[in-house]
Scaffold this active site. Sequence first.
Site, PDB file in Angstrom:
ATOM      1  CG  HIS A   7      -1.886  -1.139   1.251  1.00 26.29           C
ATOM      2  ND1 HIS A   7      -1.551  -2.327   1.867  1.00 26.29           N
ATOM      3  CD2 HIS A   7      -3.116  -1.302   0.713  1.00 26.29           C
ATOM      4  CE1 HIS A   7      -2.559  -3.174   1.727  1.00 26.29           C
ATOM      5  NE2 HIS A   7      -3.510  -2.584   1.023  1.00 26.29           N
ATOM      6  CD  GLU A  84       1.549  -1.699   3.490  1.00 27.63           C
ATOM      7  OE1 GLU A  84       0.915  -2.567   2.874  1.00 27.63           O
ATOM      8  OE2 GLU A  84       1.861  -0.596   2.978  1.00 27.63           O
ATOM      9  NE  ARG A 172     -19.527  17.456  11.405  1.00 28.31           N
ATOM     10  CZ  ARG A 172     -18.440  17.147  12.105  1.00 28.31           C
ATOM     11  NH1 ARG A 172     -18.213  15.904  12.470  1.00 28.31           N
ATOM     12  NH2 ARG A 172     -17.586  18.085  12.448  1.00 28.31           N
ATOM     13  NE  ARG A 225     -20.164  18.852  15.753  1.00 29.03           N
ATOM     14  CZ  ARG A 225     -20.698  17.616  15.748  1.00 29.03           C
ATOM     15  NH1 ARG A 225     -19.908  16.560  15.698  1.00 29.03           N
ATOM     16  NH2 ARG A 225     -22.003  17.429  15.776  1.00 29.03           N
TER      17      ARG A 225
HETATM   18  N1  URA Z   1     -12.194  15.472  12.566  1.00 27.23           N
HETATM   19  C1  URA Z   1     -13.267  14.814  13.065  1.00 27.23           C
HETATM   20  O1  URA Z   1     -13.278  13.581  13.119  1.00 27.23           O
HETATM   21  N2  URA Z   1     -14.316  15.553  13.513  1.00 27.23           N
HETATM   22  C2  URA Z   1     -14.358  16.902  13.429  1.00 27.23           C
HETATM   23  O2  URA Z   1     -15.352  17.512  13.817  1.00 27.23           O
HETATM   24  C3  URA Z   1     -13.226  17.564  12.903  1.00 27.23           C
HETATM   25  C4  URA Z   1     -12.168  16.811  12.470  1.00 27.23           C
END
Ligand code: URA
Length: 261
Positions: A7, A84, A172, A225
């Site tokens: 890979h 790897e 989300r 978030r």
């Molecule tokens: N990476 C993630 O997994 N979540 C985010 O909100 C930002 C970057």
Amino acid sequence: MGAPCYHLGFGREDLGEHPPVLALICGDPARADRLAGDRRWVEHRSLAAHRGLHSHLCRLPDGRPVLVGTHGMGAPSLSIVVNELISLGIRQIIRMGTCGAIQEHIHAGDLVISSGALCRQGAALDIAPRDYPAVADPFFTTALYRAALSLELPVHLGITASVDTFFEGQERSEVPHLLRRLRGITAEYRDLRLLSYEMECGTLFKMGGVYGFAAACICAVIAERMSGDEVFRQTITGAEDRAMDVVFRMLTDTTWAGGGD
Ligand code: URA
């Protein structure tokens, strides 16, 4: 000397007489290129750009070689790259990534250094039992944290939620359907004092424990978030630069002897 890794697209013979033991890896090939192009390396050359996995061999001013590479998106891709790298003699791996904050006091542009992870990842189940701890190498982690403090950067040390999916698993709002068990998970993680969401370090830490290499993770915060889903694109480059400053400070700190056993 053996064929190139399937890979990664390069092999031991490409690493020279004194092969690196340390790898800095990130998800985005463009970030790996940017990191490898940093003027603080005294030398750098591309090893391969195979399947989107850009890899470089860089050299610190004291002559130490460091592999700078890409692990791709998510734990399955990371697990392939890490296997790897280990076969090539790498024994220390630092993931330099991005994350979404799940505590109100952590802001876009800050850094999160993960001491461990709540690992909700399928790939990790092929490596160790579900209950196996996903913990970072304590020496590397402390060295990174001290380096960030010495640079007076906004940094947070603690536990990260490492999950398989960016949209559903991180709750989300734009997903067409969210499983009942994931509704409210972000607030629950906040209450459990988890600092951030990302997608790879849980599996990396478990692999470190099982395969016997030192693993650490430093991430730039690019989403907040607790207030929304948005990725603050304008903060990415600046926050990545800060993470690079921390890693260079740690690597050139003469009092630091390196992680692992
Ligand atoms: N990476 C993630 O997994 N979540 C985010 O909100 C930002 C970057």
